[in-house]
Write a protein that holds these residues in place. Sequence first.
Motif, PDB file in Angstrom:
ATOM      1  N   LYS A  14       0.845  -1.181   0.000  1.00  0.00           N
ATOM      2  CA  LYS A  14       0.000   0.000   0.000  1.00  0.00           C
ATOM      3  C   LYS A  14       0.888   1.242   0.000  1.00  0.00           C
ATOM      4  N   THR A  15       0.417   2.261  -0.696  1.00  0.00           N
ATOM      5  CA  THR A  15       1.157   3.521  -0.771  1.00  0.00           C
ATOM      6  C   THR A  15       0.576   4.518   0.214  1.00  0.00           C
ATOM      7  N   VAL A  16       1.449   5.077   1.043  1.00  0.00           N
ATOM      8  CA  VAL A  16       1.054   6.117   1.984  1.00  0.00           C
ATOM      9  C   VAL A  16       1.505   7.455   1.401  1.00  0.00           C
ATOM     10  N   GLY A  17       0.552   8.269   0.996  1.00  0.00           N
ATOM     11  CA  GLY A  17       0.865   9.606   0.517  1.00  0.00           C
ATOM     12  C   GLY A  17       1.180  10.504   1.707  1.00  0.00           C
ATOM     13  N   ILE A  18       2.329  11.162   1.660  1.00  0.00           N
ATOM     14  CA  ILE A  18       2.737  12.043   2.757  1.00  0.00           C
ATOM     15  C   ILE A  18       2.696  13.481   2.262  1.00  0.00           C
ATOM     16  N   ILE A  19       1.920  14.299   2.958  1.00  0.00           N
ATOM     17  CA  ILE A  19       1.766  15.700   2.597  1.00  0.00           C
ATOM     18  C   ILE A  19       2.322  16.551   3.731  1.00  0.00           C
ATOM     19  N   VAL A  20       3.337  17.347   3.411  1.00  0.00           N
ATOM     20  CA  VAL A  20       3.991  18.203   4.397  1.00  0.00           C
ATOM     21  C   VAL A  20       3.429  19.617   4.267  1.00  0.00           C
ATOM     22  N   GLY A  21       2.990  20.171   5.381  1.00  0.00           N
ATOM     23  CA  GLY A  21       2.333  21.477   5.363  1.00  0.00           C
ATOM     24  C   GLY A  21       3.261  22.672   5.324  1.00  0.00           C
ATOM     25  N   SER A  22       4.564  22.436   5.303  1.00  0.00           N
ATOM     26  CA  SER A  22       5.533  23.517   5.208  1.00  0.00           C
ATOM     27  C   SER A  22       6.244  23.433   3.869  1.00  0.00           C
ATOM     28  N   LEU A  23       6.450  24.572   3.228  1.00  0.00           N
ATOM     29  CA  LEU A  23       7.140  24.589   1.940  1.00  0.00           C
ATOM     30  C   LEU A  23       8.656  24.679   2.091  1.00  0.00           C
ATOM     31  N   ARG A  24       9.132  25.034   3.252  1.00  0.00           N
ATOM     32  CA  ARG A  24      10.573  25.199   3.454  1.00  0.00           C
ATOM     33  C   ARG A  24      11.276  23.849   3.313  1.00  0.00           C
ATOM     34  N   ALA A  46       6.177   4.907   0.991  1.00  0.00           N
ATOM     35  CA  ALA A  46       5.900   6.343   1.109  1.00  0.00           C
ATOM     36  C   ALA A  46       5.963   7.026  -0.245  1.00  0.00           C
ATOM     37  N   LEU A  47       5.034   7.937  -0.474  1.00  0.00           N
ATOM     38  CA  LEU A  47       5.039   8.812  -1.641  1.00  0.00           C
ATOM     39  C   LEU A  47       4.853  10.234  -1.142  1.00  0.00           C
ATOM     40  N   PHE A  48       5.888  11.060  -1.245  1.00  0.00           N
ATOM     41  CA  PHE A  48       5.757  12.455  -0.855  1.00  0.00           C
ATOM     42  C   PHE A  48       5.005  13.201  -1.959  1.00  0.00           C
ATOM     43  N   ILE A  49       3.909  13.835  -1.568  1.00  0.00           N
ATOM     44  CA  ILE A  49       3.057  14.562  -2.506  1.00  0.00           C
ATOM     45  C   ILE A  49       3.296  16.058  -2.293  1.00  0.00           C
ATOM     46  N   ASP A  50       3.863  16.704  -3.291  1.00  0.00           N
ATOM     47  CA  ASP A  50       4.279  18.102  -3.186  1.00  0.00           C
ATOM     48  C   ASP A  50       3.093  19.044  -3.378  1.00  0.00           C
ATOM     49  N   ILE A  51       3.019  20.072  -2.542  1.00  0.00           N
ATOM     50  CA  ILE A  51       1.947  21.063  -2.678  1.00  0.00           C
ATOM     51  C   ILE A  51       2.497  22.436  -3.074  1.00  0.00           C
ATOM     52  N   ARG A  52       3.796  22.509  -3.322  1.00  0.00           N
ATOM     53  CA  ARG A  52       4.453  23.795  -3.575  1.00  0.00           C
ATOM     54  C   ARG A  52       3.910  24.522  -4.801  1.00  0.00           C
ATOM     55  N   ASP A  82      -3.131   4.902  -0.961  1.00  0.00           N
ATOM     56  CA  ASP A  82      -4.061   4.077  -0.192  1.00  0.00           C
ATOM     57  C   ASP A  82      -4.363   4.685   1.167  1.00  0.00           C
ATOM     58  N   ALA A  83      -3.484   5.549   1.650  1.00  0.00           N
ATOM     59  CA  ALA A  83      -3.647   6.219   2.933  1.00  0.00           C
ATOM     60  C   ALA A  83      -2.873   7.531   2.872  1.00  0.00           C
ATOM     61  N   LEU A  84      -3.127   8.408   3.845  1.00  0.00           N
ATOM     62  CA  LEU A  84      -2.529   9.746   3.820  1.00  0.00           C
ATOM     63  C   LEU A  84      -1.995  10.123   5.194  1.00  0.00           C
ATOM     64  N   LEU A  85      -0.759  10.611   5.211  1.00  0.00           N
ATOM     65  CA  LEU A  85      -0.154  11.121   6.432  1.00  0.00           C
ATOM     66  C   LEU A  85       0.118  12.608   6.235  1.00  0.00           C
ATOM     67  N   PHE A  86      -0.429  13.423   7.127  1.00  0.00           N
ATOM     68  CA  PHE A  86      -0.242  14.869   7.079  1.00  0.00           C
ATOM     69  C   PHE A  86       0.727  15.262   8.196  1.00  0.00           C
ATOM     70  N   VAL A  87       1.804  15.937   7.830  1.00  0.00           N
ATOM     71  CA  VAL A  87       2.789  16.415   8.808  1.00  0.00           C
ATOM     72  C   VAL A  87       2.911  17.914   8.611  1.00  0.00           C
ATOM     73  N   THR A  88       2.567  18.678   9.642  1.00  0.00           N
ATOM     74  CA  THR A  88       2.459  20.116   9.438  1.00  0.00           C
ATOM     75  C   THR A  88       2.898  20.919  10.649  1.00  0.00           C
ATOM     76  N   PRO A  89       3.410  22.117  10.406  1.00  0.00           N
ATOM     77  CA  PRO A  89       3.655  23.035  11.513  1.00  0.00           C
ATOM     78  C   PRO A  89       2.358  23.727  11.914  1.00  0.00           C
ATOM     79  N   GLU A  90       2.459  24.515  12.959  1.00  0.00           N
ATOM     80  CA  GLU A  90       1.341  25.353  13.370  1.00  0.00           C
ATOM     81  C   GLU A  90       1.689  26.805  13.091  1.00  0.00           C
ATOM     82  N   TYR A  91       0.801  27.500  12.396  1.00  0.00           N
ATOM     83  CA  TYR A  91       0.935  28.935  12.158  1.00  0.00           C
ATOM     84  C   TYR A  91      -0.254  29.624  12.819  1.00  0.00           C
TER      85      TYR A  91
END
Length: 195
Positions: A14-24, A46-52, A82-91
């Motif tokens: 299974k592929t875990v899409g990882i979305i990072v909430g920081s662009l840095r 893991a598949l890092f999904i870019d939002i930049r 198949d699943a999603l992991l969100f890793v984000t800072p707090e602003y």
Amino acid sequence: MSTADESTRTTSGKTVGIIVGSLRRASFSRAVAEQAARLLPAPYRALFIDIRDLGPFDQDHEADNTTPPSWLTFRDEVAASDALLFVTPEYNRSFPGVLKNALDIGSRPPGHSVWSGKPGAVITVSPGRIGGFGANNQLRQVLSFLNVLTLSSPESYFGDIAAQLDKDGRVADEATLRHLTTFIEAFAAWIHRLG
């Protein structure tokens, strides 16, 4: 944007899409996300999904049939996960606008959300002591509306994160690594449970 590497996918994987909430590029969130990816047990990948490069959501693109290619790629990558992991800072006691923008883009057009029904999990990261509690809580609310089946427990907040990384920007603190390992094991079990 990255694309799913089909050679890593198997009938049981299974592929875990990882979305990072920081662009840095060297963000604390990315460091934690990369460690989380290393901890995923086989056969999860893991598949890092870019939002930049998404650009701001504008419904006129849908109406005018001018949907940006970056939106289409993003939606395809989320849909293929198949699943999603969100890793984000707090602003400012919430999660970053770039992440909210990505959630909006993935939820459209109406009736074609790429989020619905996927297992998900949230990790928040902060240089402060609270560990991004506000961002974690608010992101969970949005994911609930989008029908992302978010892992409830254990929760994962990493405060004072700068002190937990080594000189190369990798997670080095043993207690943090133990917690992150436990969290990823619980997430993998959650994905398996939901099938």
